[in-house]
Design a protein around this motif. Structure first.
Motif, PDB file in Angstrom:
ATOM      1  N   SER A  67       2.233  13.136 -38.942  1.00 51.30           N
ATOM      2  CA  SER A  67       2.500  11.715 -39.168  1.00 51.30           C
ATOM      3  C   SER A  67       3.470  11.608 -40.339  1.00 51.30           C
ATOM      4  N   SER A  68       4.149  10.488 -40.380  1.00 55.93           N
ATOM      5  CA  SER A  68       5.082  10.232 -41.473  1.00 55.93           C
ATOM      6  C   SER A  68       4.362  10.352 -42.824  1.00 55.93           C
TER       7      SER A  68
ATOM      8  N   ARG B 167      11.889   9.421 -45.324  1.00 55.83           N
ATOM      9  CA  ARG B 167      11.048   8.291 -44.912  1.00 55.83           C
ATOM     10  C   ARG B 167      11.815   7.348 -43.984  1.00 55.83           C
TER      11      ARG B 167
ATOM     12  N   ILE C 247      12.652   9.031 -40.492  1.00 58.19           N
ATOM     13  CA  ILE C 247      11.497   9.126 -39.588  1.00 58.19           C
ATOM     14  C   ILE C 247      11.214   7.744 -38.991  1.00 58.19           C
ATOM     15  N   ASP C 248      11.294   6.705 -39.815  1.00 57.72           N
ATOM     16  CA  ASP C 248      11.068   5.342 -39.321  1.00 57.72           C
ATOM     17  C   ASP C 248      12.087   4.971 -38.239  1.00 57.72           C
TER      18      ASP C 248
ATOM     19  N   TYR D  42       9.825   9.140 -34.920  1.00 58.08           N
ATOM     20  CA  TYR D  42       8.889  10.241 -35.162  1.00 58.08           C
ATOM     21  C   TYR D  42       9.618  11.373 -35.884  1.00 58.08           C
ATOM     22  N   ALA D  43       8.839  12.287 -36.446  1.00 60.75           N
ATOM     23  CA  ALA D  43       9.406  13.339 -37.291  1.00 60.75           C
ATOM     24  C   ALA D  43       9.849  14.541 -36.459  1.00 60.75           C
TER      25      ALA D  43
END
Lengths: 215, 215
Positions: free
Chosen positions: A11-12, A33, A36-37, A41-42
């Motif tokens: 998860s972030s 940050r 990813i937003d 997803y990462a």
């Protein structure tokens, strides 16, 4: 159009707290940050892209707000970090994506001349020998098991940072904005720039037709 | 690679206060704010794109967080709003840009089938008759004077809102993610996905060569 399923990763929040624990500089953590937003997803390639943009800017001695043009050599994930970090976007014509299939990008500061000089940063296979999980993922090797190895992959990317890249100085030709005329396609009746016509019809009526109307 | 000079428009703050004065819903105003920031300036085509995404989502009965694929029919400005508003990005493969030269986009919700149905929204020439500044700008007409008419153009875009668009229901084929193998290009020695090879060399050694090394 490629419909790709979302692949769950850390998860972030989990990733960001790992970055905190590593003592990552705040500005770089903030880039992760935001990316990813944006990407939702990462994805591993996107994480690598954040380090790549950061490294390329350092090599050039430039800031994210400088007017820099980016060419990404893959469509996969890598185009998103330069959009978010440097505002080199698909829509503002500072990002170009070439579907070559290499994890590499070039950054060239604005040039009013016919060519621009800059830097190319690439994922270096030799350096990946120290990072077996990244290496097996990048090779698309059967030894990389997405179901169980995604967190390990993210951990290795964070540990590697800029250590997985090499770079070279490059130059390329640039095309400046030209005057253009608007014409009407005789097939669909829509207006398009004349230089985009494919002979006697527009690309939508020609090689780029991609949809059918539902009546 | 096209190097386009930044074109000054209304400042972001000026535009946002106009939107406030119009009583624009907060969510839409916030989309404008984010898109101007991402794109780095309030380009007319980008402003039109924000209204276009908002309209298309309403027509589909979908929310920005739903998994929707976007095809933009121009490279100019329009690709940025779906990236910011809907997270349909160049890097996450939910945005495709076709250089057709039309101010139009299609939105298709995720489909596990071979085709997807959705909506196409386009700038309607007939409807533009009520908006002479937008019309002369879109026609690339000599009567549009960028030096003096940019604010007038932005005002007309805000006044027009969704009133400049028409739409149609469409369907298109979709391609799902496929398995692939990694191969080594015999010319440059780099790894690329096999399906991206151009005969006996990779695209970077073939049709997509775009830079020279500086030694």
């Amino acid at each position: 159009m490629v419909h790709m399923p979302a692949i769950p990763e850390y998860s972030s929040a989990e990733l960001l707290s790992k970055m905190d624990a590593m003592g990552m500089p705040n500005e770089l953590r903030e880039s992760f940050r935001k990316c990813i937003d944006f990407h939702t997803y990462a994805a591993p390639g996107m994480l690598i892209g954040v380090f790549m943009v950061d490294y390329a800017l350092t090599l050039l001695g430039k800031k994210p707000e400088d007017k820099i043009f980016v060419t990404c050599e893959t469509t996969k994930c890598l185009p998103d970090p330069p959009q978010i970090i440097m505002h080199a976007t698909t829509g503002n014509h500072r990002l170009r994506v070439l579907p070559i299939g290499k994890f590499a990008m070039t950054l060239t500061p604005f040039s009013a001349k016919e060519s621009a000089e800059g830097i190319r940063v690439y994922l270096d296979k030799e350096k990946l020998k120290k990072y077996p999980t990244i290496s097996s993922w990048y090779d698309n090797s059967p030894s990389f098991k997405p179901a169980t190895m995604k967190k390990q992959l993210a951990d290795e990317i964070l540990a590697a940072g800029q250590g997985m890249f090499s770079h070279e100085r490059i130059k390329m030709r640039v095309t400046h904005k030209k005057k253009w005329n608007s014409v009407t396609c005789p097939v669909c009746g829509d207006q398009v720039p004349e230089y985009m016509m494919e002979g006697d019809k527009c690309a939508a009526c020609g090689s780029m037709a991609y949809y059918e109307k539902i009546t």
